[in-house]
Design a protein around this motif. Structure first.
Motif, PDB file in Angstrom:
ATOM      1  N   UNK A 157      41.185  40.372  27.596  1.00 53.16           N
ATOM      2  CA  UNK A 157      42.270  40.659  26.660  1.00 53.16           C
ATOM      3  C   UNK A 157      42.357  39.597  25.581  1.00 53.16           C
ATOM      4  N   UNK A 158      42.751  40.065  24.410  1.00 52.20           N
ATOM      5  CA  UNK A 158      43.131  39.179  23.304  1.00 52.20           C
ATOM      6  C   UNK A 158      44.515  39.602  22.880  1.00 52.20           C
ATOM      7  N   UNK A 214      45.869  34.403  22.308  1.00 46.50           N
ATOM      8  CA  UNK A 214      45.470  34.004  23.649  1.00 46.50           C
ATOM      9  C   UNK A 214      44.369  34.951  24.112  1.00 46.50           C
ATOM     10  N   UNK A 215      43.287  34.379  24.642  1.00 52.51           N
ATOM     11  CA  UNK A 215      42.181  35.171  25.175  1.00 52.51           C
ATOM     12  C   UNK A 215      42.139  34.987  26.680  1.00 52.51           C
ATOM     13  N   UNK A 216      41.921  36.084  27.382  1.00 51.21           N
ATOM     14  CA  UNK A 216      41.773  36.058  28.835  1.00 51.21           C
ATOM     15  C   UNK A 216      40.492  36.795  29.190  1.00 51.21           C
ATOM     16  N   UNK A 217      39.736  36.257  30.136  1.00 51.24           N
ATOM     17  CA  UNK A 217      38.563  36.934  30.682  1.00 51.24           C
ATOM     18  C   UNK A 217      38.735  37.014  32.190  1.00 51.24           C
ATOM     19  N   UNK A 218      38.449  38.178  32.756  1.00 56.46           N
ATOM     20  CA  UNK A 218      38.502  38.349  34.198  1.00 56.46           C
ATOM     21  C   UNK A 218      39.870  38.128  34.784  1.00 56.46           C
ATOM     22  N   UNK A 219      40.894  38.688  34.177  1.00 53.32           N
ATOM     23  CA  UNK A 219      42.255  38.553  34.679  1.00 53.32           C
ATOM     24  C   UNK A 219      42.713  39.924  35.200  1.00 53.32           C
ATOM     25  N   UNK A 236      44.180  31.061  30.799  1.00 52.23           N
ATOM     26  CA  UNK A 236      43.679  31.603  29.532  1.00 52.23           C
ATOM     27  C   UNK A 236      42.370  30.906  29.154  1.00 52.23           C
ATOM     28  N   UNK A 237      41.427  31.661  28.597  1.00 47.98           N
ATOM     29  CA  UNK A 237      40.156  31.075  28.175  1.00 47.98           C
ATOM     30  C   UNK A 237      40.311  30.294  26.878  1.00 47.98           C
ATOM     31  N   UNK A 238      41.218  30.766  26.037  1.00 47.87           N
ATOM     32  CA  UNK A 238      41.368  30.118  24.741  1.00 47.87           C
ATOM     33  C   UNK A 238      42.775  30.380  24.213  1.00 47.87           C
ATOM     34  N   UNK A 239      43.363  29.365  23.612  1.00 42.88           N
ATOM     35  CA  UNK A 239      44.663  29.467  22.929  1.00 42.88           C
ATOM     36  C   UNK A 239      44.463  28.971  21.512  1.00 42.88           C
ATOM     37  N   UNK A 255      44.698  43.610  22.528  1.00 40.41           N
ATOM     38  CA  UNK A 255      43.439  44.329  22.711  1.00 40.41           C
ATOM     39  C   UNK A 255      42.974  44.058  24.135  1.00 40.41           C
ATOM     40  N   UNK A 256      42.824  45.142  24.918  1.00 44.67           N
ATOM     41  CA  UNK A 256      42.452  45.000  26.323  1.00 44.67           C
ATOM     42  C   UNK A 256      41.207  45.846  26.583  1.00 44.67           C
TER      43      UNK A 256
END
Length: 164
Positions: free
Chosen positions: A158-159, A117-122, A104-107, A146-147
């Motif tokens: 995604x968030x 939780x934010x994900x980039x490039x997953x 995860x990029x950010x929690x 949100x994807x």
């Protein structure tokens, strides 16, 4: 109209029979009427009635079971969405993502029972597996998601707000 001459002809032949033959024919006709009534009327009605009773008993057993387990189900529903490991929600989500090979990029905590939780490039499939796993194992559900797709096929940003 063509039926009346046939009926008249049969009546005439019936009257020509001897008394014993008429009695036998009447008995045979009564037997066939009985068979007709039994197989075309009574038997289907009786089968329907018996099937209805079996279904009623099955439904009655189901409702009795549901009433008996209502308190347990309500308690399970209240407690089922909480993390029972004693770990914080942030730790549980972070550890599950790490086990799936997702970073995860950010929690960010959202109150006492939610985390963003934010994900980039997953990979989308990996993200869905992660959500399914933490829901099944920890009872953590998605409150908001949100994807957005990325240029690379199958990859997303995604968030997600998760709630225990």
């Amino acid at each position: 109209m063509a039926l009346i001459p046939v009926i008249d002809k049969l009546r005439g032949r019936y009257r020509q029979l001897e008394k014993r033959e008429r009695s036998a024919l009447n008995s045979l006709a009564s037997f066939f009427v009985f068979l007709f009534l039994y197989f075309l009327i009574w038997n289907p009605v009786n089968r329907y009635h018996e099937n209805s009773e079996v279904e009623r008993d099955r439904q009655l057993n189901l409702i009795q079971f549901m009433r008996a387990s209502e308190k347990e189900a309500r308690a399970s529903n209240r407690e089922g969405n909480r993390v029972h490991t004693g770990q914080s929600l942030l730790t549980v989500v972070s550890r599950a993502a790490q086990q799936m090979g997702i970073k995860p990029n950010r929690l960010q905590p959202e109150g006492s029972d939610a985390v963003s939780v934010w994900f980039n490039g997953v990979a989308f499939d990996d993200l869905m597996r992660l959500l399914k796993q933490i829901h099944a194992r920890q009872g953590i559900g998605v409150q908001q998601i949100s994807i957005d797709r990325e240029e690379q096929p199958g990859m997303v940003r995604a968030r997600i707000v998760l709630r225990s």
